[in-house]
Scaffold this active site. Structure first.
Site, PDB file in Angstrom:
ATOM      1  N   CYS A 120       0.802  -1.223   0.000  1.00 39.79           N
ATOM      2  CA  CYS A 120       0.000   0.000   0.000  1.00 39.79           C
ATOM      3  C   CYS A 120       0.836   1.275   0.000  1.00 39.79           C
ATOM      4  O   CYS A 120       0.285   2.370  -0.083  1.00 39.79           O
ATOM      5  CB  CYS A 120      -0.937  -0.001   1.213  1.00 39.79           C
TER       6      CYS A 120
ATOM      7  N   HIS B 262      -2.765   7.948   5.889  1.00 39.45           N
ATOM      8  CA  HIS B 262      -3.021   6.646   5.258  1.00 39.45           C
ATOM      9  C   HIS B 262      -4.462   6.234   5.560  1.00 39.45           C
ATOM     10  O   HIS B 262      -5.163   5.759   4.679  1.00 39.45           O
ATOM     11  CB  HIS B 262      -2.021   5.615   5.775  1.00 39.45           C
TER      12      HIS B 262
ATOM     13  N   GLU C 143      -1.447   5.198  13.472  1.00 39.91           N
ATOM     14  CA  GLU C 143      -1.054   6.370  12.697  1.00 39.91           C
ATOM     15  C   GLU C 143      -1.293   7.645  13.491  1.00 39.91           C
ATOM     16  O   GLU C 143      -0.503   8.595  13.422  1.00 39.91           O
ATOM     17  CB  GLU C 143      -1.780   6.433  11.356  1.00 39.91           C
TER      18      GLU C 143
ATOM     19  N   LYS D 174      -9.369   8.025   1.515  1.00 40.92           N
ATOM     20  CA  LYS D 174      -9.968   6.690   1.413  1.00 40.92           C
ATOM     21  C   LYS D 174     -11.422   6.674   1.880  1.00 40.92           C
ATOM     22  O   LYS D 174     -12.165   5.744   1.553  1.00 40.92           O
ATOM     23  CB  LYS D 174      -9.145   5.683   2.224  1.00 40.92           C
TER      24      LYS D 174
ATOM     25  N   HIS E 189      -9.640   2.064  -0.596  1.00 42.81           N
ATOM     26  CA  HIS E 189      -8.194   1.864  -0.536  1.00 42.81           C
ATOM     27  C   HIS E 189      -7.695   1.321  -1.873  1.00 42.81           C
ATOM     28  O   HIS E 189      -7.970   0.173  -2.226  1.00 42.81           O
ATOM     29  CB  HIS E 189      -7.871   0.889   0.600  1.00 42.81           C
TER      30      HIS E 189
ATOM     31  N   PHE F  32       1.735  -3.215   4.053  1.00 46.23           N
ATOM     32  CA  PHE F  32       2.004  -4.518   4.628  1.00 46.23           C
ATOM     33  C   PHE F  32       3.494  -4.849   4.473  1.00 46.23           C
ATOM     34  O   PHE F  32       4.081  -4.619   3.419  1.00 46.23           O
ATOM     35  CB  PHE F  32       1.187  -5.603   3.922  1.00 46.23           C
TER      36      PHE F  32
END
Length: 415
Positions: free
Chosen positions: A163, A302, A313, A334, A339, A398
């Site tokens: 991502c 994010h 975050e 998002k 996403h 990830f």
């Protein structure tokens, strides 16, 4: 001496618009591009929603025969790159093509190709597999096809950091120009994996929300958040060395002033719990730009709408900005487009560029009440109109990949 880098072109294919103008109009209107999955029958699936690209017709953006040799993620990338090239007014016949490069990331490539061709093996045998299976499937083909369709012959690589791919791609392109490897770079990310394998895989990982209300599905930082919504699309920008851009009279949207990237070295899917890795990426970006925490007006987070990401975050922002964190506007694109995986950071970077250009910070759509542990200003309920002199965009992938890009309003002086 590092050379200065500016943004001169923007291109996008998204769930709320297939060009930058439509995308940005949707952002300003708070449009949510999430809806029932149409690409396959979801009867046996727990997850019913995705953020699909609508009405995209490849032959409107490229030669029909060329399009047939590309899967959707490559088609999206080429369409966005051509838009960015036109927006930048870049005339390749006037450029040294070996000084123009491409870095486009994709987290996955084409799962759809794998699905279709494996089914052929099961039903008809291996001899019936499409001869183009591999070049359709592999994730670097977005970069390759953008190079072919733009004529860029310089540095041509592909970043795969899940991502964070789009953000790392823009960051690496920024570095290539800073240190003289190129004068112009096409950079960004592209993804299209709204397909049975994609939905089933992320569902099994318990990463996706099973909510069925599109307006309450992707709700970053909300106390009722339950997972992310899978999206698709592409974001490509033209980055350019400042003097090169000025020499050809290019429009300058903003300056890329800082880039930070780190690894959590913690867990394959979860960010570090204290947010230290993401915090360090933000700090590195600010240090490179010579920007103090109190000078950051806006952070495009994010913000996936998963419990762990949004909490950790938030901790990262609090660590990176300290006492200044309470005064910064934080939102998540998002909330409107889901996403986009490897394309997410690139489209969110475009959002930051437009926010700097227009002095507009969109609301985190759908989010109504922040989790009590999420203590920042997430622009809930309505957008904010204010000058944005300095913005940061975060991406977490990830594997523990963290990346931050810092952009600021352009001025002839660095400050």
């Amino acid at each position: 001496m590092k050379r200065r880098v500016v943004v001169t072109g923007l291109g996008a294919v998204t769930p709320i618009g297939n060009n930058v103008e439509a995308f940005w109009d949707g952002i300003k209107a708070g449009k949510v591009g999430i809806g029932p999955i149409t690409k396959f029958d979801t009867t046996e699936y727990k997850v019913k929603l995705a953020a699909e690209v609508k009405g995209f017709v490849a032959k409107e953006h490229m030669d029909f025969k060329a399009a047939k040799r590309m899967e959707l993620f490559s088609q999206y990338a080429v369409a966005a790159a051509k838009e960015a090239c036109a927006d930048a007014g870049l005339e390749m016949e006037k450029e040294d093509p070996y000084r123009v490069g491409v870095i486009v990331g994709s987290g996955i490539g084409s799962l759809s190709t794998v699905e279709k061709e494996y089914q052929k093996i099961l039903e008809k045998g291996p001899s019936r597999v499409n001869p183009l299976m591999v070049p359709l499937m592999i994730s670097n083909m977005a970069t390759g096809n953008v190079s072919i369709h733009t004529g860029a012959k310089g540095k041509c690589t592909s970043v795969v950091t899940a991502c964070a791919s789009g953000t790392h791609s823009i960051g690496d392109a920024f570095r290539a120009i800073q240190y003289g490897d190129a004068d112009v770079m096409f950079a960004g990310g592209s993804e299209s994996c709204v397909c049975p394998t994609g939905i089933a895989g992320f569902t099994a990982l318990t990463a996706l929300t099973t909510a069925e209300d599109p307006l309450r599905a992707s709700i970053p930082f909300d106390k009722e958040r339950s997972g992310f919504v899978l999206g698709e699309g592409a974001g490509i920008v033209v980055l350019e060395e400042l003097e090169h851009a000025k020499a050809r009279g290019a429009k300058i949207y903003a300056e890329v002033a800082g880039y930070g990237c780190t690894a959590d070295a913690f867990h394959i899917t979860s960010p570090s719990e204290d947010g230290s890795g993401a915090a360090k990426a933000m700090q590195l970006a600010m240090e490179e730009a010579g920007v103090l925490p109190e000078e950051v007006d806006y952070i495009n987070a994010h913000g996936t709408s998963t419990h762990h990401n949004d909490l950790f975050e938030t901790r990262a922002i609090l660590t990176a900005l300290g006492d200044a964190a309470g005064g910064v506007k934080v939102n998540s694109t998002k909330s409107m487009i889901g996403h986009l995986l490897g394309a997410a950071g690139a489209v969110e970077f475009i959002t930051c560029v437009k926010s700097v250009e227009e002095g507009f910070i969109h609301q985190t759509a759908g989010t109504t009440e922040a989790d009590e542990a999420c203590t920042l200003d997430y622009v809930i309920g309505a957008p904010v109109h204010q000058e944005v002199r300095c913005a940061m965009s975060n991406s977490l992938g990830f594997g523990g990949h963290n990346a931050t890009l810092l952009i600021r309003k352009f001025s002839e002086s660095k400050r």
